[in-house]
Design an enzyme around this catalytic site. Structure first.
Site, mmCIF file in Angstrom:
data_model
loop_
_atom_site.group_PDB
_atom_site.id
_atom_site.type_symbol
_atom_site.label_atom_id
_atom_site.label_comp_id
_atom_site.label_asym_id
_atom_site.label_seq_id
_atom_site.Cartn_x
_atom_site.Cartn_y
_atom_site.Cartn_z
ATOM 1 N N CYS A 81 0.831 -1.196 0.000
ATOM 2 C CA CYS A 81 0.000 0.000 0.000
ATOM 3 C C CYS A 81 0.876 1.261 0.000
ATOM 4 C CB CYS A 81 -1.000 -0.032 1.152
ATOM 5 S SG CYS A 81 -2.341 1.159 0.964
ATOM 6 N N HIS A 177 -3.042 -5.152 1.412
ATOM 7 C CA HIS A 177 -2.449 -5.483 2.711
ATOM 8 C C HIS A 177 -2.551 -6.981 2.999
ATOM 9 C CE1 HIS A 177 -2.066 -1.351 4.417
ATOM 10 N NE2 HIS A 177 -3.031 -1.089 3.553
ATOM 11 N N GLU A 179 -0.829 -8.673 5.047
ATOM 12 C CA GLU A 179 -0.474 -8.949 6.443
ATOM 13 C C GLU A 179 -1.694 -9.055 7.357
ATOM 14 O OE1 GLU A 179 -0.749 -4.499 6.169
ATOM 15 O OE2 GLU A 179 -0.044 -6.107 4.857
#
EC number: 4.3.3.6
Length: 198
Positions: A81, A177, A179
């Site tokens: 991002c 994202h 994660e």
């Protein structure tokens, strides 16, 4: 091969989630806030957050030029991002003068900040990702997209007509994202890049 030491730029953004994902992906994760820590890593993750704030803090911590130099010398890096924005060679809608997102020039690409809209326009979905045998759950939060790639850049994923994941050499970037999803495929890919296996 020994376990690679992969840093997460810990000036602003979702550092903790990337540290956990890297550990699960087989790396030795560490935070990077100082030049000595940057010098000690085999690879670096630039997390999501706010690209103008990250740029301001890179300058304040005297890390901007050392990071550009390490990238130019071949440091493997992954940006998610805001990290994708930072890794670009050119940033569109970079912010107001004196408080702009500053390109690290890790990938020959032009990125538009906040291209998918405001926070309320955030979304998620499954997308095909070149090199992986399954779709990736992609969470887009005020996400950028790539408007131009250089000849040496490989497009890895799209959302509709928009480029949202790229790689040039040992530098990887996603507009989303990974994660926050629990799927460690992207982090495992990056650890393999750091190890010279991908």
């Amino acid at each position: 091969m020994s376990i690679p030491r992969v840093g997460v730029l810990a000036l602003q953004g979702d550092t903790r989630e990337h540290l956990a994902a890297l550990g699960e992906a087989g790396a030795e994760p560490m935070t990077v806030r100082r030049r000595s820590e940057l010098d000690a890593v085999d690879g670096l993750v630039i997390p999501g957050g706010e690209s103008t704030t990250i740029s301001h803090l890179l300058c304040g911590f005297d890390l901007l030029e050392p990071l550009r130099a390490r990238l130019a010398a071949g440091l493997p890096a992954y940006g998610a991002c805001a990290g994708m924005i930072m890794l670009a060679s050119e940033i569109l809608d970079a912010g107001v003068r004196g408080r702009q997102a500053l390109p690290l020039r890790g990938i020959d690409m032009t990125v538009r900040r906040n291209a998918f809209g405001r926070q309320v326009d955030s979304f998620e979905g499954d997308i095909a990702f070149t090199g992986l045998d399954h779709p990736v759950r992609a969470v887009f939060i005020r996400a950028p997209w790539v408007e131009r790639v250089g000849a040496g850049v490989t497009v890895l994923a799209r959302a509709g007509d928009h480029i949202v994941a790229v790689r040039e050499g040992s530098v990887l970037a996603t507009a989303f994202h990974p994660e926050v999803t629990g799927d460690r495929s992207i982090h495992r890919l990056f650890v393999d890049i750091v190890n010279g296996k991908a």
